[in-house]
Design a protein around this motif. Structure first.
Motif, PDB file in Angstrom:
ATOM      1  N   PHE A 190       0.872  -1.172   0.000  1.00 18.26           N
ATOM      2  CA  PHE A 190       0.000   0.000   0.000  1.00 18.26           C
ATOM      3  C   PHE A 190       0.912   1.224   0.000  1.00 18.26           C
ATOM      4  N   ARG A 191       0.885   1.980  -1.106  1.00 22.01           N
ATOM      5  CA  ARG A 191       1.755   3.148  -1.228  1.00 22.01           C
ATOM      6  C   ARG A 191       0.993   4.311  -1.849  1.00 22.01           C
ATOM      7  N   ARG A 192       1.492   5.509  -1.590  1.00 21.64           N
ATOM      8  CA  ARG A 192       0.870   6.705  -2.167  1.00 21.64           C
ATOM      9  C   ARG A 192       1.936   7.731  -2.502  1.00 21.64           C
ATOM     10  N   TRP A 193       1.788   8.327  -3.682  1.00 22.34           N
ATOM     11  CA  TRP A 193       2.668   9.394  -4.130  1.00 22.34           C
ATOM     12  C   TRP A 193       1.857  10.669  -4.338  1.00 22.34           C
ATOM     13  N   ASN A 194       2.517  11.794  -4.135  1.00 18.37           N
ATOM     14  CA  ASN A 194       1.875  13.091  -4.354  1.00 18.37           C
ATOM     15  C   ASN A 194       2.699  13.912  -5.344  1.00 18.37           C
ATOM     16  N   SER A 197       3.087  19.700  -7.731  1.00 16.54           N
ATOM     17  CA  SER A 197       2.826  20.694  -8.780  1.00 16.54           C
ATOM     18  C   SER A 197       1.349  20.769  -9.147  1.00 16.54           C
ATOM     19  N   HIS A 198       0.606  19.674  -8.964  1.00 19.36           N
ATOM     20  CA  HIS A 198      -0.810  19.624  -9.333  1.00 19.36           C
ATOM     21  C   HIS A 198      -1.692  19.114  -8.183  1.00 19.36           C
ATOM     22  N   ASN A 199      -1.112  18.932  -7.016  1.00 22.40           N
ATOM     23  CA  ASN A 199      -1.846  18.385  -5.870  1.00 22.40           C
ATOM     24  C   ASN A 199      -2.588  17.116  -6.274  1.00 22.40           C
ATOM     25  N   ALA A 200      -1.894  16.236  -6.990  1.00 19.97           N
ATOM     26  CA  ALA A 200      -2.474  14.976  -7.452  1.00 19.97           C
ATOM     27  C   ALA A 200      -1.852  13.823  -6.691  1.00 19.97           C
ATOM     28  N   ASN A 201      -2.681  12.850  -6.316  1.00 18.89           N
ATOM     29  CA  ASN A 201      -2.216  11.688  -5.567  1.00 18.89           C
ATOM     30  C   ASN A 201      -2.458  10.413  -6.363  1.00 18.89           C
ATOM     31  N   LEU A 202      -1.453   9.547  -6.395  1.00 17.29           N
ATOM     32  CA  LEU A 202      -1.567   8.221  -7.005  1.00 17.29           C
ATOM     33  C   LEU A 202      -1.256   7.181  -5.941  1.00 17.29           C
ATOM     34  N   SER A 203      -2.156   6.188  -5.810  1.00 14.45           N
ATOM     35  CA  SER A 203      -1.982   5.153  -4.802  1.00 14.45           C
ATOM     36  C   SER A 203      -2.067   3.770  -5.432  1.00 14.45           C
ATOM     37  N   VAL A 204      -1.493   2.796  -4.734  1.00 12.22           N
ATOM     38  CA  VAL A 204      -1.657   1.406  -5.123  1.00 12.22           C
ATOM     39  C   VAL A 204      -2.127   0.627  -3.899  1.00 12.22           C
TER      40      VAL A 204
END
Length: 443
Positions: A190-194, A197-204
């Motif tokens: 379980f990981r999350r990146w931010n 520059s765009h306040n966008a989050n990607l998670s797995v």
């Protein structure tokens, strides 16, 4: 003066006729260069032809300068949202430009899929692009993707293929904006990146069945347990904080398992020694997807529950073992299959069919939910043709550094990064662009 009779010749007419015959050629010779001069410096302003204008529909593909615009036919120009580009039919064409990112510099790649850093010597697998039959597929535009997911949370949920696709997307986006790893569990499932520059989050989210499952262990039972009537709350409990969710499952359903609905056993798959009915895994895969999509529709389908949610179901990604995977099976192919050389059939075709049918059924059942959109990301056929794109023996660093071993384990399931899986995200971007076109959610 005598009058001239009818039909008599007139001297004046004869003179005029003679003069006209002499002057007409010279008049033409004089007018012709003047006309050329006029058209050269003052061209006619004609109204634009309908064939010179691209229709302003969300499904029209306009490429960036990195990818020259290609219009194969007037049929493509007239494409509308009701007849979107069919990315499932096409062929792999050689492309000198290569991938957007370098596997040796992108820090998000799982070690076993970093084929370049592990010493894979043949790099031709990096120079192929998917060319749909009736339309163009532009190269990935990281800035466009980031703009479309600004202030949003995108979650990739499923098995290791979901992670493979996520890491591909992270690497492509990182060419435009560097992400920060803001969360990871102890086992990195379980990981999350931010992207600041765009306040966008990607998670797995690791969830190989989507529904509640208890995975087999070395100490306990040698089979998985699946509860087909309830979703896995490890990801579902966070639905209210997710704007788009990308599912990818399939390979774990091939493992031995016992299936439950409530407290009742439905049957099992490959469970010798247990007194359960063998029911295979096709219907189980269908039930898992149906339970998952139904739960999301109920929890997030209505606008009254928030801003809605977008759902992508990535179809089955075929493996390419030549021989049994656990008995020295390998994937030695060095280039894609040509068009018509490899047919989509058997298990690969059935797994894909189930996902597509469940997505279409969900679309039909959820028509009255304005806040819910769902689409199948159909990558099965284009992936089937890329037996050259797996890590193979290069799942390990420099596997032949000490000579050719008697047996080298191969990975013919996952994809090298960079590699064919990048194409999945190119198509994903086109889905997002279509969704954000004239026909936006709720309009």
């Amino acid at each position: 003066m005598k009058s001239m009779g009818v039909g008599a010749a007139s001297p004046f007419k004869d003179q005029l006729h003679s003069l006209t015959k002499k002057l007409l050629p010279w008049t033409i010779y004089a007018i012709f260069p003047l006309a050329i001069f006029r058209l050269y410096f003052y061209p006619l302003q004609l109204p634009p032809s309908s064939t010179d204008q691209l229709p302003s529909t969300s499904s029209t593909i306009i490429t960036s300068s990195a990818s020259p615009t290609h219009i194969s036919s007037s049929k493509e120009q007239e494409r509308t949202e009701d007849t979107p580009c069919d990315y499932t039919i096409g062929k792999w064409v050689h492309d000198k430009s290569g991938p957007l990112y370098n596997g040796t510099t992108c820090g998000a790649i799982k070690d076993g899929q970093n084929c370049i850093s592990h010493g894979r010597p043949d790099l031709d697998y990096l120079h192929w692009r998917w060319k749909p039959k009736e339309c163009g597929l532009p190269r990935f535009e990281p800035n466009t993707f980031l703009q479309l997911i600004s202030n949003k949370h995108i979650a990739f949920v499923g098995d290791s293929m979901a992670r493979n696709q996520l890491e591909s997307l992270l690497c492509m986006l990182a060419t435009a904006s560097v992400p920060n790893l803001v969360y990871h569990s102890e086992e990195n499932k379980f990981r999350r990146w931010n992207f600041p520059s765009h306040n966008a989050n990607l998670s797995v989210y690791w969830s190989p069945f989507l529904v509640k499952g208890i995975e087999k262990s070395h100490q306990g039972a040698n089979y998985n347990k699946l509860y087909l009537d309830r979703v896995d709350e490890r990801w579902a409990s966070e639905l209210n904080h997710i704007d788009m969710i990308v599912f990818s499952i399939g390979h774990w359903f091939l493992h031995p398992a016992v299936y439950f609905e409530g407290d009742s056993v439905l049957g099992c798959h490959y469970c010798p020694g247990l007194n359960h009915t063998e029911i295979g895994f096709y219907d189980v895969l269908r039930k898992s997807l149906r339970t998952t999509l139904k739960t999301i529709t109920e929890r997030r389908g209505s606008k009254s529950n928030g801003n809605g949610i977008d759902v992508i179901v990535t179809t089955f990604s075929p493996s390419h073992f030549e021989g049994d995977w656990d008995q020295a099976g390998a994937c030695p192919k060095k280039k894609p299959y040509s068009e018509g050389e490899k047919q989509l059939e058997g298990m690969d075709a059935e797994m894909r069919k189930i996902a597509v049918e469940e997505v279409e059924a969900t679309k039909e059942n959820a028509k009255h939910f304005a806040g819910f959109r769902v689409e199948a990301l159909d990558v099965t056929k284009l992936s089937l043709m890329r037996a050259d794109g797996h890590p193979g023996p290069y799942m390990h660093p420099f596997p032949f550094a000490n000579g050719v071993a008697e047996r080298v384990q191969n990975d013919c399931v996952h994809w090298c990064l960079p590699g064919p899986v990048d194409t999945w995200n190119e198509i994903l971007l086109q889905v997002l662009k279509k969704w954000e076109g004239p026909s936006k959610r709720g309009e």
